[in-house]
Design a protein around this motif. Structure first.
Motif: not given
Length: 348
Positions: A192, A194, A266, A294, A296-301
């Motif tokens: 998931d 990048d 990320q 926005d 950038v998926d911060t949940d993935l971070c």
């Protein structure tokens, strides 16, 4: 107390300890009401090695005693009861020092199931449970222990899980399977991320923040359709003299502004968050996170921080593991502060 001097040696003490647990939970089960759960607080002490890795014999004995006495374990939750200096102390359990368990009486007519069906349920249900746990305020170091709850809920739902030879699966084997699936789920998360983050994870797994051969790095980058030049410009790595190295959090530039980064990843967000959190604390990390675009998926971070903790722990990089665990543990507070900072910016 299971004292070797009182029970004819270590083996006798272990037998006394095991039988005592079973007797306690058997008696509690006889008078239990199905509508009311009970909670048990357990403090870790003993740990030994097995072919499957580190395991706590006292912990396994406790679980076996509960399950064989007719209890279903519905949840486990780690508690931090010792100083932070023991988090990854040498030759000690790297998980929380204590744990709370929630139990309910298992129905007398609970079914049996074979090994294949049990593992299928684990693979189907555990990933969603793990994602829910990651959304809570739980440190990455405690995730494996918390994951035992939903895994053991499945295992203890049955009167027995039968191995291929007809014998009953032990708690030790069940725990090993739960941990293996936890590793699988964390590994699948990499798909998931990048492309630069996937490259960085693979390189970190092999080299940490030490340098490696340029040719190896180029092959990894080409496989992900990205270039080393691009990742160098974006601030992920350095290269030269036939060597490539990821930039450690402590070496990231202090004047970084994610809102102006046109090639943000990320990985880069997490490295800078670790740097800022370690040096300036949660408020500064919140401010930085509020500037992340926005896109950038911060949940993935957040999930990346958990994965990096495990990789650092596997590499015996204690200081890095502590930093990544700190980011994961503080994430809820950082994200809350970031939302507040973003709202304040809108008002201005």
């Amino acid at each position: 107390m299971a004292n070797p001097y009182r029970h004819n040696g270590k083996e006798g003490a272990h037998k006394f300890f095991e039988e005592g647990f079973r007797d306690v939970f058997r008696r509690a089960r006889e008078n239990a009401y199905a509508d009311y759960p009970i909670t048990v607080y357990y403090a870790f002490k003993q740990q030994d090695s097995s072919k499957g890795g580190q395991s706590s014999t006292g912990w396994e004995t406790l679980l076996e005693g509960m399950i064989r006495s007719g209890w279903q374990i519905t949840a486990t939750w780690p508690m931090r009861t010792e100083g932070s200096g023991r988090l990854l102390a040498k030759d000690t359990n790297a998980l929380a020092s204590s744990i709370v368990l929630a139990l309910r009486p298992r129905p007398e007519d609970a079914p049996r199931v074979d090994r294949r069906a049990f593992l299928a349920r684990l693979r189907n249900e555990l990933p969603a449970s793990l994602r829910e746990l990651q959304q809570g305020a739980i440190a990455p170091v405690d995730l494996p222990q918390a994951a035992i709850g939903p895994g053991m809920a499945i295992f203890s739902e049955y009167n027995a899980v039968l191995e291929d030879d007809g014998s009953k699966m032990t708690v030790r084997t069940a725990l090993q399977r739960i941990n293996a699936i936890l590793d699988e789920v964390l590994g699948e998360l990499e798909n998931d991320f990048d492309a630069p983050t996937r490259f960085a994870l693979t390189w970190f797994r092999q080299n940490g923040f030490d340098s490696g051969k340029f040719g190896d790095a180029e092959s990894l980058a080409n496989a992900r359709s990205i270039s080393l030049d691009g990742m160098e410009r974006s601030g992920i790595l350095t290269k030269g003299g036939g060597r490539v190295a990821l930039i450690a959090p402590t070496d990231m530039p202090a004047d970084y502004d994610p809102s102006t980064d046109s090639s943000i990843s990320q990985w880069e967000v997490v490295m800078h968050l670790v740097r800022v959190l370690d040096s300036d604390g949660i408020p500064a990390a919140s401010t930085l996170l509020s500037l992340v675009p926005d896109a950038v998926d911060t949940d993935l971070c957040r999930e990346l921080a958990s994965l990096l903790f495990k990789l650092a722990e596997d590499r015996k990089s204690t200081a890095l593991a502590v930093s990544f665990n700190g980011l994961g543990a503080a994430w809820s507070d950082i994200a809350r502060g970031a939302r507040g900072a973003a709202h304040q910016e809108m008002l201005l």
